[in-house]
Design a protein around this motif. Structure first.
Motif, PDB file in Angstrom:
ATOM      1  N   LEU A   9       0.812  -1.216   0.000  1.00  0.00           N
ATOM      2  CA  LEU A   9       0.000   0.000   0.000  1.00  0.00           C
ATOM      3  C   LEU A   9       0.847   1.269   0.000  1.00  0.00           C
ATOM      4  O   LEU A   9       0.489   2.262  -0.629  1.00  0.00           O
ATOM      5  N   SER A  10       1.984   1.262   0.692  1.00  0.00           N
ATOM      6  CA  SER A  10       2.818   2.460   0.743  1.00  0.00           C
ATOM      7  C   SER A  10       3.379   2.803  -0.625  1.00  0.00           C
ATOM      8  O   SER A  10       3.489   3.978  -0.991  1.00  0.00           O
ATOM      9  N   THR A  11       3.725   1.774  -1.419  1.00  0.00           N
ATOM     10  CA  THR A  11       4.231   2.016  -2.770  1.00  0.00           C
ATOM     11  C   THR A  11       3.139   2.580  -3.668  1.00  0.00           C
ATOM     12  O   THR A  11       3.381   3.495  -4.453  1.00  0.00           O
ATOM     13  N   VAL A  12       1.929   2.029  -3.556  1.00  0.00           N
ATOM     14  CA  VAL A  12       0.807   2.532  -4.350  1.00  0.00           C
ATOM     15  C   VAL A  12       0.509   3.981  -3.982  1.00  0.00           C
ATOM     16  O   VAL A  12       0.308   4.833  -4.857  1.00  0.00           O
ATOM     17  N   ALA A  13       0.514   4.285  -2.678  1.00  0.00           N
ATOM     18  CA  ALA A  13       0.226   5.649  -2.226  1.00  0.00           C
ATOM     19  C   ALA A  13       1.307   6.620  -2.684  1.00  0.00           C
ATOM     20  O   ALA A  13       1.011   7.737  -3.120  1.00  0.00           O
ATOM     21  N   MET A  14       2.567   6.195  -2.617  1.00  0.00           N
ATOM     22  CA  MET A  14       3.657   7.076  -2.999  1.00  0.00           C
ATOM     23  C   MET A  14       3.644   7.374  -4.493  1.00  0.00           C
ATOM     24  O   MET A  14       4.002   8.462  -4.934  1.00  0.00           O
ATOM     25  N   SER A  15       3.213   6.411  -5.297  1.00  0.00           N
ATOM     26  CA  SER A  15       3.175   6.627  -6.746  1.00  0.00           C
ATOM     27  C   SER A  15       2.060   7.577  -7.151  1.00  0.00           C
ATOM     28  O   SER A  15       2.148   8.241  -8.188  1.00  0.00           O
ATOM     29  N   HIS A  16       1.009   7.672  -6.326  1.00  0.00           N
ATOM     30  CA  HIS A  16      -0.112   8.552  -6.646  1.00  0.00           C
ATOM     31  C   HIS A  16      -0.015   9.923  -5.990  1.00  0.00           C
ATOM     32  O   HIS A  16      -0.560  10.895  -6.513  1.00  0.00           O
ATOM     33  N   ASN A  17       0.642  10.014  -4.844  1.00  0.00           N
ATOM     34  CA  ASN A  17       0.649  11.250  -4.065  1.00  0.00           C
ATOM     35  C   ASN A  17       1.992  11.958  -4.194  1.00  0.00           C
ATOM     36  O   ASN A  17       2.992  11.511  -3.630  1.00  0.00           O
ATOM     37  N   PRO A  18       2.070  13.056  -4.926  1.00  0.00           N
ATOM     38  CA  PRO A  18       3.344  13.744  -5.107  1.00  0.00           C
ATOM     39  C   PRO A  18       3.905  14.350  -3.829  1.00  0.00           C
ATOM     40  O   PRO A  18       5.094  14.592  -3.722  1.00  0.00           O
ATOM     41  N   VAL A  19       3.055  14.588  -2.823  1.00  0.00           N
ATOM     42  CA  VAL A  19       3.524  15.159  -1.566  1.00  0.00           C
ATOM     43  C   VAL A  19       4.462  14.199  -0.847  1.00  0.00           C
ATOM     44  O   VAL A  19       5.448  14.593  -0.228  1.00  0.00           O
ATOM     45  N   LEU A  20       4.183  12.907  -0.965  1.00  0.00           N
ATOM     46  CA  LEU A  20       5.011  11.915  -0.294  1.00  0.00           C
ATOM     47  C   LEU A  20       6.421  11.874  -0.851  1.00  0.00           C
ATOM     48  O   LEU A  20       7.346  11.431  -0.179  1.00  0.00           O
ATOM     49  N   HIS A  21       6.628  12.342  -2.076  1.00  0.00           N
ATOM     50  CA  HIS A  21       7.941  12.277  -2.695  1.00  0.00           C
ATOM     51  C   HIS A  21       8.940  13.197  -2.003  1.00  0.00           C
ATOM     52  O   HIS A  21      10.136  12.975  -2.077  1.00  0.00           O
ATOM     53  N   ASN A  22       8.447  14.232  -1.330  1.00  0.00           N
ATOM     54  CA  ASN A  22       9.350  15.132  -0.632  1.00  0.00           C
ATOM     55  C   ASN A  22      10.047  14.441   0.534  1.00  0.00           C
ATOM     56  O   ASN A  22      11.081  14.893   1.006  1.00  0.00           O
ATOM     57  N   ARG A  23       9.466  13.346   1.016  1.00  0.00           N
ATOM     58  CA  ARG A  23      10.049  12.628   2.146  1.00  0.00           C
ATOM     59  C   ARG A  23      10.918  11.454   1.688  1.00  0.00           C
ATOM     60  O   ARG A  23      11.431  10.701   2.500  1.00  0.00           O
ATOM     61  N   THR A  24      11.044  11.256   0.407  1.00  0.00           N
ATOM     62  CA  THR A  24      11.771  10.091  -0.108  1.00  0.00           C
ATOM     63  C   THR A  24      12.822  10.532  -1.114  1.00  0.00           C
ATOM     64  O   THR A  24      12.932   9.967  -2.204  1.00  0.00           O
ATOM     65  N   LYS A  25      13.610  11.533  -0.753  1.00  0.00           N
ATOM     66  CA  LYS A  25      14.616  12.041  -1.670  1.00  0.00           C
ATOM     67  C   LYS A  25      15.760  11.054  -1.877  1.00  0.00           C
ATOM     68  O   LYS A  25      16.563  11.221  -2.795  1.00  0.00           O
ATOM     69  N   HIS A  26      15.870  10.037  -0.993  1.00  0.00           N
ATOM     70  CA  HIS A  26      16.933   9.062  -1.149  1.00  0.00           C
ATOM     71  C   HIS A  26      16.668   8.121  -2.326  1.00  0.00           C
ATOM     72  O   HIS A  26      17.553   7.389  -2.743  1.00  0.00           O
ATOM     73  N   ILE A  27      15.431   8.145  -2.852  1.00  0.00           N
ATOM     74  CA  ILE A  27      15.122   7.337  -4.028  1.00  0.00           C
ATOM     75  C   ILE A  27      15.549   8.112  -5.269  1.00  0.00           C
ATOM     76  O   ILE A  27      15.238   9.285  -5.425  1.00  0.00           O
TER      77      ILE A  27
END
Length: 245
Positions: free
Chosen positions: A171-189
């Motif tokens: 679910l976290s991967t699905v949410a991250m792919s849809h929600n651009p806000v979550l990308h700010n917390r995953t800059k290591h990717i």
């Protein structure tokens, strides 16, 4: 492969004939062209070609016994009902830090065009992921790249298709792919993985959640109990040729 099997390159029980081991494993790689059900286990034993151990050879013999007992089974292909608008569906998953030697994750996926599975893989990721989400997202990006290639091929052949769908059980991967806000917390990717989000925003790709028991890609990332293995094998349309009309 037994569900409790944990192969490692460390050990003193060195196999007496490494050349013979490599020749058998090399032959098994050809079998994966039409038998996706053995893709994971063959990929696993291929990782020990440099210095095979007796434990690795035991796993190879188990694969051979399985193939001997399922000689009449093969990948079933049937015509699509509607050639004008073919569905493209992919299942992908990742087993985080599954390699006990280097703690690299394993990615696995399969892609259906219409009713038939046309491509599949089981690969050890090249880098170490510090989180399960990163490993899962890397697997998602790899499946998206494969879909892009299939789409370009269909376009060249002038075959229309539906918007591709990728099913994930994380679910976290699905949410991250849809929600651009979550990308700010995953800059290591790495940035090159974020093209998945762009394709979703362009409405050229759909990511959906699926329950783990229906995740076909599980067969490509880890050993499974017999019942689950047979269920996923049937989803790959590997059938006994004697039972086909």
């Amino acid at each position: 492969m037994a569900s409790n099997c944990k192969l490692t390159k460390h050990g003193s029980d060195v196999f007496e004939d490494p050349t013979f081991y490599r020749s058998i494993v090399g032959a098994l790689q050809y079998a994966t062209v039409t038998r996706p059900d053995i893709t994971y286990c063959v990929n696993k034993v291929c990782q020990f070609l440099e210095k095979p151990l007796n434990s690795h050879w035991k796993a190879v013999k188990r694969i051979i016994r399985y193939l001997q007992g399922t000689q009449d089974m093969g990948l079933t292909v049937k015509p699509a009902e509607n050639l004008s608008n073919l569905p493209i569906v992919a299942f992908c998953d990742a087993d985080w830090a599954s390699n006990i030697d280097d703690r690299k994750s394993t990615s696995g996926a399969c892609l259906y065009l219409g009713p038939n599975v046309i491509t599949w893989w089981s690969k050890k990721q090249q880098t170490i992921s510090r989180s399960s989400t990163k490993a899962e997202y890397r697997s998602l990006a790899l499946a998206s790249q494969e879909i892009m290639w299939v789409e370009s091929l269909l376009k060249e052949l002038q075959v229309t298709h539906q918007t591709p769908i990728i099913f994930r059980d994380n679910l976290s991967t699905v949410a991250m792919s849809h929600n651009p806000v979550l990308h700010n917390r995953t800059k290591h990717i790495e940035l090159d993985l974020h093209f998945v989000r762009d394709k979703i925003q362009d409405k050229t790709l759909t990511i959906k959640h699926i329950l783990s028991e229906f995740q076909t890609a599980d067969i490509f990332i880890k050993p499974l109990p017999n019942t689950q293995f047979i269920t996923l094998r049937n989803q790959l349309r590997i059938q006994d040729c004697n039972s086909i009309d």
